[in-house]
Design a protein around this motif. Structure first.
Motif, PDB file in Angstrom:
ATOM      1  N   MET A   1       0.816  -1.217   0.000  1.00  0.00           N
ATOM      2  CA  MET A   1       0.000   0.000   0.000  1.00  0.00           C
ATOM      3  C   MET A   1       0.851   1.268   0.000  1.00  0.00           C
ATOM      4  N   ALA A   2       2.070   1.185   0.523  1.00  0.00           N
ATOM      5  CA  ALA A   2       2.946   2.355   0.523  1.00  0.00           C
ATOM      6  C   ALA A   2       3.271   2.783  -0.915  1.00  0.00           C
ATOM      7  N   TYR A   3       3.442   1.814  -1.795  1.00  0.00           N
ATOM      8  CA  TYR A   3       3.719   2.135  -3.197  1.00  0.00           C
ATOM      9  C   TYR A   3       2.489   2.769  -3.863  1.00  0.00           C
ATOM     10  N   ILE A   4       1.295   2.337  -3.471  1.00  0.00           N
ATOM     11  CA  ILE A   4       0.071   2.918  -4.026  1.00  0.00           C
ATOM     12  C   ILE A   4      -0.067   4.376  -3.581  1.00  0.00           C
ATOM     13  N   ILE A   5       0.238   4.642  -2.308  1.00  0.00           N
ATOM     14  CA  ILE A   5       0.179   6.027  -1.828  1.00  0.00           C
ATOM     15  C   ILE A   5       1.187   6.890  -2.583  1.00  0.00           C
ATOM     16  N   GLU A   6       2.379   6.371  -2.816  1.00  0.00           N
ATOM     17  CA  GLU A   6       3.384   7.110  -3.588  1.00  0.00           C
ATOM     18  C   GLU A   6       2.896   7.380  -5.007  1.00  0.00           C
ATOM     19  N   LEU A   7       2.235   6.395  -5.613  1.00  0.00           N
ATOM     20  CA  LEU A   7       1.706   6.574  -6.968  1.00  0.00           C
ATOM     21  C   LEU A   7       0.674   7.701  -7.000  1.00  0.00           C
ATOM     22  N   LEU A   8      -0.248   7.682  -6.039  1.00  0.00           N
ATOM     23  CA  LEU A   8      -1.281   8.714  -5.986  1.00  0.00           C
ATOM     24  C   LEU A   8      -0.657  10.086  -5.754  1.00  0.00           C
ATOM     25  N   GLN A   9       0.277  10.135  -4.804  1.00  0.00           N
ATOM     26  CA  GLN A   9       0.929  11.408  -4.486  1.00  0.00           C
ATOM     27  C   GLN A   9       1.701  11.935  -5.687  1.00  0.00           C
ATOM     28  N   GLY A  10       2.341  11.035  -6.435  1.00  0.00           N
ATOM     29  CA  GLY A  10       3.090  11.434  -7.621  1.00  0.00           C
ATOM     30  C   GLY A  10       2.209  11.898  -8.763  1.00  0.00           C
ATOM     31  N   ASN A  11       0.918  11.525  -8.727  1.00  0.00           N
ATOM     32  CA  ASN A  11      -0.038  11.976  -9.725  1.00  0.00           C
ATOM     33  C   ASN A  11      -0.872  13.152  -9.224  1.00  0.00           C
ATOM     34  N   GLY A  12      -0.373  13.806  -8.158  1.00  0.00           N
ATOM     35  CA  GLY A  12      -1.008  15.022  -7.679  1.00  0.00           C
ATOM     36  C   GLY A  12      -2.219  14.816  -6.801  1.00  0.00           C
ATOM     37  N   ILE A  13      -2.383  13.625  -6.234  1.00  0.00           N
ATOM     38  CA  ILE A  13      -3.551  13.337  -5.383  1.00  0.00           C
ATOM     39  C   ILE A  13      -3.086  13.248  -3.929  1.00  0.00           C
ATOM     40  N   GLN A  14      -3.582  14.152  -3.094  1.00  0.00           N
ATOM     41  CA  GLN A  14      -3.198  14.161  -1.682  1.00  0.00           C
ATOM     42  C   GLN A  14      -4.317  13.709  -0.742  1.00  0.00           C
ATOM     43  N   ASP A  15      -5.565  13.937  -1.108  1.00  0.00           N
ATOM     44  CA  ASP A  15      -6.692  13.603  -0.228  1.00  0.00           C
ATOM     45  C   ASP A  15      -7.181  12.196  -0.549  1.00  0.00           C
ATOM     46  N   ILE A  16      -6.964  11.287   0.410  1.00  0.00           N
ATOM     47  CA  ILE A  16      -7.187   9.866   0.147  1.00  0.00           C
ATOM     48  C   ILE A  16      -8.035   9.263   1.259  1.00  0.00           C
ATOM     49  N   ALA A  17      -9.087   8.557   0.875  1.00  0.00           N
ATOM     50  CA  ALA A  17      -9.866   7.747   1.813  1.00  0.00           C
ATOM     51  C   ALA A  17      -9.316   6.321   1.786  1.00  0.00           C
ATOM     52  N   VAL A  18      -9.317   5.669   2.947  1.00  0.00           N
ATOM     53  CA  VAL A  18      -8.859   4.280   3.034  1.00  0.00           C
ATOM     54  C   VAL A  18      -9.988   3.461   3.653  1.00  0.00           C
TER      55      VAL A  18
ATOM     56  N   VAL B   1       0.568  12.964   2.193  1.00  0.00           N
ATOM     57  CA  VAL B   1      -0.854  12.910   1.832  1.00  0.00           C
ATOM     58  C   VAL B   1      -1.705  13.072   3.094  1.00  0.00           C
ATOM     59  N   ASN B   2      -3.012  13.219   2.883  1.00  0.00           N
ATOM     60  CA  ASN B   2      -3.968  13.280   3.987  1.00  0.00           C
ATOM     61  C   ASN B   2      -4.856  12.041   3.911  1.00  0.00           C
ATOM     62  N   LEU B   3      -4.760  11.187   4.936  1.00  0.00           N
ATOM     63  CA  LEU B   3      -5.522   9.941   4.933  1.00  0.00           C
ATOM     64  C   LEU B   3      -6.747  10.058   5.832  1.00  0.00           C
ATOM     65  N   HIS B   4      -7.859   9.518   5.332  1.00  0.00           N
ATOM     66  CA  HIS B   4      -9.119   9.495   6.078  1.00  0.00           C
ATOM     67  C   HIS B   4      -9.594   8.041   6.074  1.00  0.00           C
ATOM     68  N   TYR B   5      -9.799   7.485   7.269  1.00  0.00           N
ATOM     69  CA  TYR B   5     -10.083   6.054   7.378  1.00  0.00           C
ATOM     70  C   TYR B   5     -11.585   5.794   7.524  1.00  0.00           C
ATOM     71  N   PHE B   6     -12.052   4.734   6.832  1.00  0.00           N
ATOM     72  CA  PHE B   6     -13.450   4.314   6.912  1.00  0.00           C
ATOM     73  C   PHE B   6     -13.460   2.800   7.128  1.00  0.00           C
ATOM     74  N   GLU B   7     -13.941   2.384   8.268  1.00  0.00           N
ATOM     75  CA  GLU B   7     -13.868   0.976   8.658  1.00  0.00           C
ATOM     76  C   GLU B   7     -15.238   0.327   8.535  1.00  0.00           C
ATOM     77  N   GLU B   8     -15.299  -0.836   7.899  1.00  0.00           N
ATOM     78  CA  GLU B   8     -16.555  -1.582   7.794  1.00  0.00           C
ATOM     79  C   GLU B   8     -16.518  -2.753   8.772  1.00  0.00           C
ATOM     80  N   THR B   9     -17.603  -2.934   9.482  1.00  0.00           N
ATOM     81  CA  THR B   9     -17.664  -4.000  10.491  1.00  0.00           C
ATOM     82  C   THR B   9     -18.107  -5.327   9.897  1.00  0.00           C
TER      83      THR B   9
END
Length: 802
Positions: free
Chosen positions: A34-51, A72-80
């Motif tokens: 997932m760290a590589y995915i965050i780097e990919l998003l950040q490198g494409n100009g995307i900072q606001d990310i939901a997880v 980046v700015n991470l926002h977490y959403f957990e499903e039970t």
């Protein structure tokens, strides 16, 4: 643009790697996927990310925090509870107030997302699927697009006959916020299974963008390993945390390598790891943080996570080790072996190839592990083939394998339910049936033993008993002896592919438990059902014969000696004089013996009881395509106005026959389930029940009063030509895609494979499910024209393969 990373995967096929980690946190060259995915998003100009998270969410949250350390700015959403892909993203609907991208946290890619976004905007799409081309598309959703990029066909996890392209869904989507309005909140809902098919049906701005670049889903252990090998080779564009000391060899900080150690590479060695004297690090080795490789140890194609201690003179040949493992002196780990966290391997231990050891196990010294410790391995081949689970008796199909299979099957599909077991009358199948019975009972399945019988009789019994299904063991006593285990549902039909996958997953992962002593399954002996089936079928045919002018009939029946006692009562009940022979006992070849004996008909009944061959009173073996036509005629005469399934490869004459008799032909896939489930007349089909087919033939001979040879002469000759063409597994998808590109100006049928219609006939291209081949079937107005069609398309396929 905002993004959503789907990070809820359990990664069951990666166990034991994922026993303590969610799948997106499995390390690739020392860092979570997932760290590589965050780097990919950040490198494409995307900072606001939901997880979105479900399995072990704290592991993800603890590692990434609020994302500031990663830019980046991470926002977490957990499903039970599981909500499906779309249902999971729906939880973040208030956050997703602009165009957003959905991407998986457990696949590695270097796609240029800005290019995909530009395509999305240009097409004014509501939803854009980012696509890629793969060599083996069975495990993915196959997607077809037109020349404008609009999606025209979408198939989730297809069979080989449905693989019309090698272009697949990567699970990366660009969506407009309004798409989430179609997704119910708090309800399980899927993008590929529900939302996208709805948009496709509505023709509602659903596009596919085929992206260049690298993409790999790390869904199983083979893909997990290959992804890292690809990273070392530079096949994927990303940042590797380490210094490249020479091509494809990377060292992180604080690595200590003895002057006498040898590092061949490609390789990655993580922070703080130590290679002592005479250590040999061969090709494609990935060593994580703080590992100690002691004197004289040899590693090749092996992956170590963190904090492992490898004692002197160990050998790792293609093994994957997680963390905090101690492997004592002179131990060996074979190719494909996987060792879970905190395992201790005693000195001189030997872990054989493809063995898995679950976490926290203690392996005594000089132990030789041939099988997985607690949990099993995922094989490179599928368990189920076209006709079930089959193989060479006592080599591929052993009592041990059958016991494990039945345990997985019962626990997955039949715990607390009632199942039948049955087998062909052969000592080996009888042995395996006893194993089946005990194993099913051990997981709480109630068993009804049908004894010795044909598969059609077992299907008959299942329906009349109201059982949840059954397992039948077939035997083929030909030159190449084989055994086949058929799994049947409550209708007596082969179970669908979706249930086969469930059983396979349970089998390979050993993800099942035994029943408590109070819940052990019951056993009931009802071995009369074969006789009941024979009597019921014979009675039905006899009743119909009584309404027809009949004359004494003599039939020569060739079958295996161990089948004959079960066939004699059937013909006796029909009042037919049957001369029973075997290929070994007959002094004359069957085709010569029939006219010598004055018989009206010859039959060669195959060992499975499903199929047979007709031979005329003149001793001529009936061509298989002509026999198919005749059997359909017999069926439609006996059941006026009925519908019957016919495989897409069967002759076209069937439709004309059915129309003349007021019946209906429903074209289906080649498999037995597809044929039987559309044939509503008692789920019996002349191509899958030999005795039923024989009864229909007898009735037709009575009805017409003509010899079989004269009846067959009334049919026009069906000019069909068949060939098989070798094709590597990894090339099948590309061949199908290239052949589909030829369909733009040609009428085609996509029921199973690709069926091209031409002025002088048709040709079917069908990728085989069991072997690396294509089957080509052509029908035309003349034999040479059918051969020309096959030759032409064979050349097209060979050109693609070159």
């Amino acid at each position: 643009m905002k993004a959503v990373i789907m990070a809820g995967g359990k990664g069951t096929r990666l166990r034991p790697l994922t026993c303590h980690l969610p799948k997106p946190m499995v390390p690739l060259l020392g860092r979570p996927c997932m760290a590589y995915i965050i780097e990919l998003l950040q490198g494409n100009g995307i900072q606001d990310i939901a997880v979105t998270m479900q399995y072990k969410p704290d592991v993800i949250r603890d590692y990434f925090g609020d994302g500031q350390a990663f830019g980046v700015n991470l926002h977490y959403f957990e499903e039970t509870s599981p909500l499906g892909t779309a249902g999971s993203v729906k939880q973040a609907h208030e956050f997703l107030d602009e165009t957003f991208i959905v991407i998986s946290g457990d696949a590695l890619t270097d796609f240029n997302l800005q290019h995909a976004l530009a395509f999305h905007k240009e097409k004014q799409a509501k939803a854009t699927l980012i696509l890629t081309r793969v060599s083996h598309p069975l495990e993915y959703g196959v997607v077809m697009t037109d020349e404008h990029g609009s999606i025209t066909r979408f198939l989730e996890k297809p069979s080989w006959g449905e693989v019309f392209s090698d272009t697949v869904n990567t699970g990366i989507y660009i969506l407009e916020p309004e798409m989430l309005e179609r997704v119910p909140l708090g309800v399980e809902f899927d993008f590929s299974g529900q939302l996208f098919p709805e948009l496709l049906q509505e023709k509602n701005s659903l596009y596919g963008y085929i992206s260049p670049g690298y993409w790999m889903d790390i869904g199983n252990l083979q893909q997990y390993r290959q992804t890292q090998f690809d990273m070392l080779e530079g096949k994927v564009q990303l940042h590797i945390e380490g210094t490249q000391i020479r091509p494809h060899v990377y060292l992180a900080e604080g690595v200590e390598i003895s002057a006498s150690a040898l590092v061949s590479g490609p390789a990655f060695i993580g922070k703080g790891s130590i290679l002592e004297d005479e250590v040999e690090l061969g090709e494609y080795c990935i060593i994580g943080q703080n590992n100690r490789l002691s004197k004289g140890s040899k590693l090749t194609r092996s992956i170590l996570w963190d904090h492992n201690h490898i004692a002197p003179y160990n050998e790792l040949a293609g093994s994957t080790l997680t963390s905090r493992i101690v492997s004592k002196e002179s131990s060996y780990m074979g190719d494909g072996s996987v060792i879970g966290n905190h395992v201790v391997l005693g000195a001189n231990s030997r872990v054989e190839p493809n063995v898995k050891i679950w976490p926290y196990k203690q392996i005594r010294e000089k132990t030789r592990l041939h099988t997985s410790y607690i949990w099993g391995d995922h094989a490179t081949k599928t368990l189920f083939k076209t006709h079930g689970v089959s193989g060479v008796p006592n080599l591929d199909l052993t009592p041990e394998l059958i016991a494990k299979f039945a345990t997985a099957y019962g626990a997955t599909l039949a715990a607390g339910k009632t199942m039948t077991v049955s087998c062909a009358p052969h000592p080996f199948t009888q042995l395996l049936k006893r194993t089946l019975t005990a194993s099913l009972q051990s997981v709480g399945t109630n068993v009804i033993d049908l004894g010795d019988c044909f598969a059609p009789a077992a299907c008959f019994a299942i329906r009349h008993l109201g059982a949840a299904g059954g397992i039948h063991l077939d035997w083929s006593g030909n030159d190449n002896e084989s055994c086949c285990l058929s799994c049947l549902d409550a209708e007596g039909l082969p179970i669908p592919k979706s249930l086969e996958r469930k059983v396979e997953n349970s089998f390979w992962q050993e993800d099942f438990s035994r029943a408590s002593m109070k819940a052990i399954g019951t056993y009931k002996d009802e071995t009369h059902w074969f006789q009941t089936y024979i009597a019921a079928l014979a009675q039905e045919i006899t009743d119909e014969r009584n309404d027809l002018p009949t004359s004494p009939m003599r039939i020569v029946v060739e079958a295996s000696s161990w089948l004959q006692p079960y066939l004699v009562p059937f013909f006796a009940k029909l009042g037919i004089e049957a001369i029973h022979v075997t290929s070994a006992s007959s002094q004359e070849p069957l085709q010569q013996f029939i006219p010598l004996s004055g018989a009206h008909l010859g039959l060669r009944i195959h060992d499975d009881g499903r199929s047979m061959q007709l031979i005329t009173e003149q001793g001529t073996a009936v061509d298989s395509d002509l026999q198919t036509i005749f059997l359909y005629l017999c069926y439609l005469h006996s059941r006026p106005g009925s519908a019957i399934g016919a495989p897409v490869s069967a002759p076209e004459l069937l439709e004309s026959i059915a129309e003349g008799l007021g019946g209906t032909i429903i074209r289906t896939k080649e498999g037995a389930r597809a044929l039987l489930e559309v044939t509503h007349e008692a789920k019996m089909h002349p191509l899958h029940d030999a005795l039923f087919a024989i009864g229909l033939v007898v009735l037709q001979l009575d009805r017409t009063g003509l010899p079989l040879s004269e009846l067959l002469a009334l049919f026009p000759t069906p000019y069909l030509h068949r060939e098989r063409i070798d094709c590597p597994w990894d090339s099948k998808g590309a061949v199908m895609r290239r052949m589909m590109e030829r369909t733009k100006d040609t009428r085609v049928d996509l029921v199973d494979g690709i069926k091209f219609y031409h002025e002088n006939g048709w040709i079917l291209l069908l990728p085989d499910s069991d072997d690396p081949v294509f089957q080509l079937v052509a029908q035309s107005t003349a034999p040479e024209l059918a051969e020309q069609l096959v030759h032409s398309y064979r050349e097209h396929i060979l050109n693609v393969l070159q």
